[in-house]
Write a protein that holds these residues in place. Structure first.
Motif, PDB file in Angstrom:
ATOM      1  N   ARG A 140      31.465  32.275   5.538  1.00  0.00           N
ATOM      2  CA  ARG A 140      32.361  31.439   4.740  1.00  0.00           C
ATOM      3  C   ARG A 140      33.559  30.951   5.545  1.00  0.00           C
ATOM      4  O   ARG A 140      34.086  29.880   5.291  1.00  0.00           O
ATOM      5  CB  ARG A 140      32.840  32.217   3.506  1.00  0.00           C
ATOM      6  CG  ARG A 140      31.729  32.286   2.477  1.00  0.00           C
ATOM      7  CD  ARG A 140      32.033  33.119   1.259  1.00  0.00           C
ATOM      8  NE  ARG A 140      30.773  33.247   0.524  1.00  0.00           N
ATOM      9  CZ  ARG A 140      30.416  32.453  -0.479  1.00  0.00           C
ATOM     10  NH1 ARG A 140      31.198  31.494  -0.884  1.00  0.00           N
ATOM     11  NH2 ARG A 140      29.256  32.628  -1.080  1.00  0.00           N
ATOM     12  N   GLN A 141      33.985  31.741   6.505  1.00  0.00           N
ATOM     13  CA  GLN A 141      35.180  31.395   7.260  1.00  0.00           C
ATOM     14  C   GLN A 141      34.849  31.119   8.724  1.00  0.00           C
ATOM     15  O   GLN A 141      34.114  31.869   9.355  1.00  0.00           O
ATOM     16  CB  GLN A 141      36.194  32.540   7.201  1.00  0.00           C
ATOM     17  CG  GLN A 141      36.732  32.817   5.800  1.00  0.00           C
ATOM     18  CD  GLN A 141      37.490  31.636   5.211  1.00  0.00           C
ATOM     19  OE1 GLN A 141      37.046  31.006   4.250  1.00  0.00           O
ATOM     20  NE2 GLN A 141      38.638  31.311   5.801  1.00  0.00           N
ATOM     21  N   ALA A 142      35.407  30.029   9.244  1.00  0.00           N
ATOM     22  CA  ALA A 142      35.332  29.765  10.682  1.00  0.00           C
ATOM     23  C   ALA A 142      36.586  30.336  11.336  1.00  0.00           C
ATOM     24  O   ALA A 142      37.669  30.290  10.762  1.00  0.00           O
ATOM     25  CB  ALA A 142      35.254  28.268  10.934  1.00  0.00           C
ATOM     26  N   ARG A 143      36.409  30.931  12.509  1.00  0.00           N
ATOM     27  CA  ARG A 143      37.535  31.394  13.307  1.00  0.00           C
ATOM     28  C   ARG A 143      37.296  30.907  14.725  1.00  0.00           C
ATOM     29  O   ARG A 143      36.160  30.610  15.094  1.00  0.00           O
ATOM     30  CB  ARG A 143      37.612  32.932  13.289  1.00  0.00           C
ATOM     31  CG  ARG A 143      38.090  33.497  11.970  1.00  0.00           C
ATOM     32  CD  ARG A 143      38.521  34.964  12.105  1.00  0.00           C
ATOM     33  NE  ARG A 143      37.393  35.866  12.260  1.00  0.00           N
ATOM     34  CZ  ARG A 143      36.778  36.498  11.262  1.00  0.00           C
ATOM     35  NH1 ARG A 143      37.181  36.299  10.018  1.00  0.00           N
ATOM     36  NH2 ARG A 143      35.784  37.311  11.496  1.00  0.00           N
ATOM     37  N   PRO A 144      38.350  30.815  15.539  1.00  0.00           N
ATOM     38  CA  PRO A 144      38.148  30.337  16.914  1.00  0.00           C
ATOM     39  C   PRO A 144      37.067  31.153  17.622  1.00  0.00           C
ATOM     40  O   PRO A 144      37.130  32.386  17.632  1.00  0.00           O
ATOM     41  CB  PRO A 144      39.521  30.549  17.565  1.00  0.00           C
ATOM     42  CG  PRO A 144      40.492  30.492  16.426  1.00  0.00           C
ATOM     43  CD  PRO A 144      39.769  31.095  15.257  1.00  0.00           C
ATOM     44  N   LEU A 145      36.063  30.482  18.135  1.00  0.00           N
ATOM     45  CA  LEU A 145      34.963  31.073  18.899  1.00  0.00           C
ATOM     46  C   LEU A 145      34.064  32.015  18.093  1.00  0.00           C
ATOM     47  O   LEU A 145      33.218  32.714  18.660  1.00  0.00           O
ATOM     48  CB  LEU A 145      35.478  31.787  20.156  1.00  0.00           C
ATOM     49  CG  LEU A 145      36.187  30.873  21.178  1.00  0.00           C
ATOM     50  CD1 LEU A 145      36.609  31.677  22.409  1.00  0.00           C
ATOM     51  CD2 LEU A 145      35.273  29.720  21.606  1.00  0.00           C
ATOM     52  N   ARG A 146      34.218  32.051  16.773  1.00  0.00           N
ATOM     53  CA  ARG A 146      33.316  32.873  15.960  1.00  0.00           C
ATOM     54  C   ARG A 146      31.919  32.251  15.974  1.00  0.00           C
ATOM     55  O   ARG A 146      31.765  31.030  15.900  1.00  0.00           O
ATOM     56  CB  ARG A 146      33.829  32.928  14.522  1.00  0.00           C
ATOM     57  CG  ARG A 146      33.071  33.938  13.663  1.00  0.00           C
ATOM     58  CD  ARG A 146      33.591  33.987  12.233  1.00  0.00           C
ATOM     59  NE  ARG A 146      33.175  35.232  11.596  1.00  0.00           N
ATOM     60  CZ  ARG A 146      33.155  35.420  10.285  1.00  0.00           C
ATOM     61  NH1 ARG A 146      33.579  34.464   9.466  1.00  0.00           N
ATOM     62  NH2 ARG A 146      32.753  36.569   9.773  1.00  0.00           N
ATOM     63  N   LYS A 147      30.904  33.110  16.039  1.00  0.00           N
ATOM     64  CA  LYS A 147      29.525  32.615  16.026  1.00  0.00           C
ATOM     65  C   LYS A 147      29.138  32.190  14.615  1.00  0.00           C
ATOM     66  O   LYS A 147      28.994  33.034  13.724  1.00  0.00           O
ATOM     67  CB  LYS A 147      28.574  33.703  16.533  1.00  0.00           C
ATOM     68  CG  LYS A 147      28.753  34.013  18.006  1.00  0.00           C
ATOM     69  CD  LYS A 147      27.974  35.239  18.448  1.00  0.00           C
ATOM     70  CE  LYS A 147      28.234  35.527  19.918  1.00  0.00           C
ATOM     71  NZ  LYS A 147      27.677  36.829  20.345  1.00  0.00           N
ATOM     72  N   LEU A 148      28.932  30.902  14.418  1.00  0.00           N
ATOM     73  CA  LEU A 148      28.634  30.382  13.079  1.00  0.00           C
ATOM     74  C   LEU A 148      27.182  29.956  12.934  1.00  0.00           C
ATOM     75  O   LEU A 148      26.696  29.753  11.824  1.00  0.00           O
ATOM     76  CB  LEU A 148      29.555  29.200  12.782  1.00  0.00           C
ATOM     77  CG  LEU A 148      31.039  29.529  12.749  1.00  0.00           C
ATOM     78  CD1 LEU A 148      31.852  28.248  12.615  1.00  0.00           C
ATOM     79  CD2 LEU A 148      31.366  30.491  11.611  1.00  0.00           C
ATOM     80  N   GLY A 149      26.522  29.788  14.051  1.00  0.00           N
ATOM     81  CA  GLY A 149      25.131  29.356  14.015  1.00  0.00           C
ATOM     82  C   GLY A 149      24.635  29.139  15.432  1.00  0.00           C
ATOM     83  O   GLY A 149      25.344  29.437  16.403  1.00  0.00           O
ATOM     84  N   HIS A 150      23.417  28.675  15.550  1.00  0.00           N
ATOM     85  CA  HIS A 150      22.912  28.311  16.870  1.00  0.00           C
ATOM     86  C   HIS A 150      21.850  27.225  16.736  1.00  0.00           C
ATOM     87  O   HIS A 150      21.342  26.977  15.642  1.00  0.00           O
ATOM     88  CB  HIS A 150      22.387  29.532  17.640  1.00  0.00           C
ATOM     89  CG  HIS A 150      21.063  30.060  17.164  1.00  0.00           C
ATOM     90  ND1 HIS A 150      20.940  31.085  16.255  1.00  0.00           N
ATOM     91  CD2 HIS A 150      19.790  29.689  17.466  1.00  0.00           C
ATOM     92  CE1 HIS A 150      19.656  31.328  16.024  1.00  0.00           C
ATOM     93  NE2 HIS A 150      18.929  30.495  16.752  1.00  0.00           N
ATOM     94  N   VAL A 151      21.589  26.582  17.842  1.00  0.00           N
ATOM     95  CA  VAL A 151      20.556  25.544  17.905  1.00  0.00           C
ATOM     96  C   VAL A 151      19.575  25.923  18.994  1.00  0.00           C
ATOM     97  O   VAL A 151      19.972  26.346  20.080  1.00  0.00           O
ATOM     98  CB  VAL A 151      21.164  24.164  18.245  1.00  0.00           C
ATOM     99  CG1 VAL A 151      20.070  23.111  18.379  1.00  0.00           C
ATOM    100  CG2 VAL A 151      22.178  23.750  17.204  1.00  0.00           C
ATOM    101  N   THR A 152      18.297  25.805  18.685  1.00  0.00           N
ATOM    102  CA  THR A 152      17.259  26.056  19.671  1.00  0.00           C
ATOM    103  C   THR A 152      16.562  24.742  19.975  1.00  0.00           C
ATOM    104  O   THR A 152      16.258  23.983  19.057  1.00  0.00           O
ATOM    105  CB  THR A 152      16.239  27.070  19.115  1.00  0.00           C
ATOM    106  OG1 THR A 152      16.956  28.215  18.660  1.00  0.00           O
ATOM    107  CG2 THR A 152      15.253  27.499  20.178  1.00  0.00           C
ATOM    108  N   LEU A 153      16.337  24.477  21.228  1.00  0.00           N
ATOM    109  CA  LEU A 153      15.599  23.273  21.617  1.00  0.00           C
ATOM    110  C   LEU A 153      14.404  23.701  22.462  1.00  0.00           C
ATOM    111  O   LEU A 153      14.564  24.299  23.534  1.00  0.00           O
ATOM    112  CB  LEU A 153      16.497  22.317  22.407  1.00  0.00           C
ATOM    113  CG  LEU A 153      15.844  20.980  22.778  1.00  0.00           C
ATOM    114  CD1 LEU A 153      15.532  20.146  21.540  1.00  0.00           C
ATOM    115  CD2 LEU A 153      16.741  20.184  23.736  1.00  0.00           C
ATOM    116  N   SER A 154      13.207  23.413  21.970  1.00  0.00           N
ATOM    117  CA  SER A 154      11.976  23.799  22.680  1.00  0.00           C
ATOM    118  C   SER A 154      11.300  22.560  23.240  1.00  0.00           C
ATOM    119  O   SER A 154      11.319  21.495  22.628  1.00  0.00           O
ATOM    120  CB  SER A 154      11.003  24.500  21.723  1.00  0.00           C
ATOM    121  OG  SER A 154      11.417  25.819  21.482  1.00  0.00           O
ATOM    122  N   ALA A 155      10.670  22.725  24.394  1.00  0.00           N
ATOM    123  CA  ALA A 155      10.037  21.580  25.048  1.00  0.00           C
ATOM    124  C   ALA A 155       8.756  21.166  24.338  1.00  0.00           C
ATOM    125  O   ALA A 155       8.367  20.010  24.379  1.00  0.00           O
ATOM    126  CB  ALA A 155       9.740  21.925  26.500  1.00  0.00           C
TER     127      ALA A 155
END
Lengths: 404, 404
Positions: free
Chosen positions: A362-377
């Motif tokens: 619910r809360q964003a903080r500086p440099l907090r991990k909020l998600g990620h993106v994966t890119l596959s070939a």
């Protein structure tokens, strides 16, 4: 032989952050249920888990309730109180994986390093320090800079302080606060990690109990190359751009580490590849690890599915690479704590081979991990450099709300 | 541009079976929440969904509660009452996708066939029948056998009766009970299906409202070949073993079908490939379809993720094949209703490229869909014949409890 019913087996997880959430996501298709214990109501894992017990990580009554509902206990945070978990496990008969003793070993970095060194795992030179004189003596022996580390409680680089010269020793020690150790600073070519998993004894053997340790089923994923900034993981590149010799060495070290670890589960093993092509152990996490998130799309089974299988004593899955993959973290790009909001996700959604993971914080903080993106070939003949460049573009294309 | 917050957008789903469950599994990583409405407490989707509203599929108060909690309503069963959904949608302002009118069209097979035929979609010759004389007249015109179908309520082949000769007409009509139609029997080479998805108008266009229909974003997955037995889907083989000409034709028919369908979402479009290489429409399901389960591991985005994106008006994902894939259903292999139990799953768990999906149903019934197994080739150079053989072996390796 393994049998499924409804409801399926239940894993009780201490901690309900993104690791618990992705564990529950991986468990659901297999009919495995997850209950998490976490003090934050509606924690990230709550959306996907069967249930959340709202309690502090070391709340004995809460953990007892968790044990009563689960076939096996595990944890996704290192703050879990091992004494409490061990006591509850003994009382209730619900096993804990990995074993609390393993967590205890890992918890104190100097104990961890000593045990691993004794087992033949290559580690950078290290020693415990009591005062600034000890730090200065280490600089004399190892050369400056050295890495000063809090022995307990540090993660994402917190508690790690590079000491450039003897003059900085006292200040550095004060900033760490508490028992500390010094490590020789490794001038590495790259940081790599191996996600390794230790399962039950091979199921094909007739004797399911009292199987010798070396019969435990183990597996390692292809090696990932990690890019850190401000001591926080930014990207993982798979396969790592290491030579085959170095890759083999990293796998061998990972297997040696698994020999030391007691109990089943996934371990994130962070390594240095030195400029001379040596592999040295950096840190171990006794749980699925940020540098293994790429496995969700990039490997035949994910690290989360492997953890679920391992703690339940199920056969492990294939760790094979599906295609070259880059994972990039979405870190809170905000000046101060505020409501989490990720804008302009369309480019990620529209890019073939890209997958977005939002952790539901619910809360964003500086440099907090909020998600990620994966890119596959996929079947595209893309180099990892190219994938990395495109993944970084995607990461830069999203916006965090920085004003009202 | 699309923005994510916590909690994310919520999809309200009428029906909480395996389709709702897999929808929730696909939605979770994207931060999309799912609430289901289903009369069975602890329905399959309940494990993964944010919440379940326990109510009958046509319970207006329940659907109103669902609408109040959701940004968009959809359904995973065709039993949903379209009048109620439309009324609730108008009252609450929560849109329904696909549009209830589309479901109404599909619901009555003769209305469906007439609309599609009018739009130029090739269909087998058909007509409505009132009595046995009409059936016999159809046999005169089409030749025996013909397929007698209940106009409404049939699925998984229920309500479909082949009529071999005029002498059987009366009995067949009686067994169907209710309004019926007759179709010419198609002597097909194979049954194939196209999973197709219709999204919002292209987001790049400036005018987001009142965009002409032909600007809607659409996508089709690679064509699957379906093996039925006792009118129930057993396996889907991707890619289908059809020629390129036939494949192109099937995609073209699917796109024509999408033109007729109103509102966004995934459609399972079942087709006959005749011995002459023609494509004829068989049936349409206005929702993710069993013959599209292979997309979870076999395609860049799954049909469930696509459905979530489409109903929310998000950009669609890539429908690209990741590698040749076979899906085989796990059907209740029991003589009578009993507690669901799937034994000896180890071979599936141990096979690289195999993925087990267990739907979490408490009761097994003869031929009830309890789960499925997907086998993907990965980078292995396996023919679909080989994959099919191995998938069948895996399906045969599990056991259902047939005695206490």
């Amino acid at each position: 032989m393994t049998t499924l019913r409804t409801p399926g087996p239940t894993i009780g997880v201490v901690g309900g952050g993104q690791l618990g959430r992705m564990l529950a996501e991986a468990a659901a298709p297999l009919g495995i249920e997850v209950v998490v214990l976490d003090p934050t109501p509606d924690c990230p894992a709550a959306l996907v888990a069967r249930d959340q017990i709202v309690a502090e990580f070391d709340d004995e009554a809460g953990i007892r309730e968790l044990a009563a509902r689960a076939d096996v206990l595990t944890f996704e945070i290192e703050l879990a109180d091992q004494d409490v978990m061990e006591r509850v496990s003994e009382e209730t008969g619900t096993p804990v994986h990995p074993k609390p003793s393993t967590l205890e070993t890992i918890h104190d970095k100097i104990v961890q390093k000593r045990e691993l060194e004794a087992a033949g795992v290559p580690v950078p030179p290290f020693r415990g320090v009591e005062d600034a004189d000890d730090v200065r003596a280490a600089i004399d022996d190892y050369g400056a800079p050295v890495m000063l580390k809090a022995r307990t409680g540090g993660y994402d680089g917190r508690g790690n302080v590079p000491v450039e010269s003897k003059a900085d020793a006292a200040d550095a020690l004060e900033s760490v606060a508490g028992p500390a150790m010094v490590e020789s600073f490794v001038d590495f070519e790259r940081e790599v990690s191996v996600i390794a998993v230790k399962g039950a004894a091979e199921r094909s053997s007739a004797n399911r109990e009292d199987t010798p340790r070396d019969d435990d089923e183990t597996a390692t994923f292809p090696i990932g190359e990690n890019v850190h900034e401000d001591e926080i993981l930014r990207e993982t590149i798979v396969p790592a751009r290491s030579s085959e010799t170095v890759t083999d060495r990293a796998h061998a070290v990972a297997r040696d580490v698994l020999e030391v670890m007691e109990g089943r589960g996934v371990y994130g093993i962070e390594l240095f590849e030195t400029r001379e092509g040596e592999i040295l152990l950096n840190e171990i996490a006794p749980r699925p690890h940020n540098s293994g998130h790429w496995t969700i799309e990039g490997a035949a089974s994910s690290q989360f599915e492997q953890h679920a299988r391992a703690v339940l004593g199920w056969p492990l899955g294939s760790t094979k690479l599906r295609s070259p993959t880059v994972m990039t973290n979405l870190l809170g790009d905000v000046d101060e704590e505020r409501e989490a909001e990720l804008g302009d996700i369309d480019r990620i959604l529209e890019t073939p081979g890209a997958n977005l993971h939002w952790y539901g914080k619910r809360q964003a903080r500086p440099l907090r991990k909020l998600g990620h993106v994966t890119l596959s070939a996929g079947d595209e003949d893309a180099s990892v450099e190219d994938l990395l460049e495109r993944a970084r573009d995607l990461e830069r294309s999203v916006t965090f709300r920085t004003d009202e």
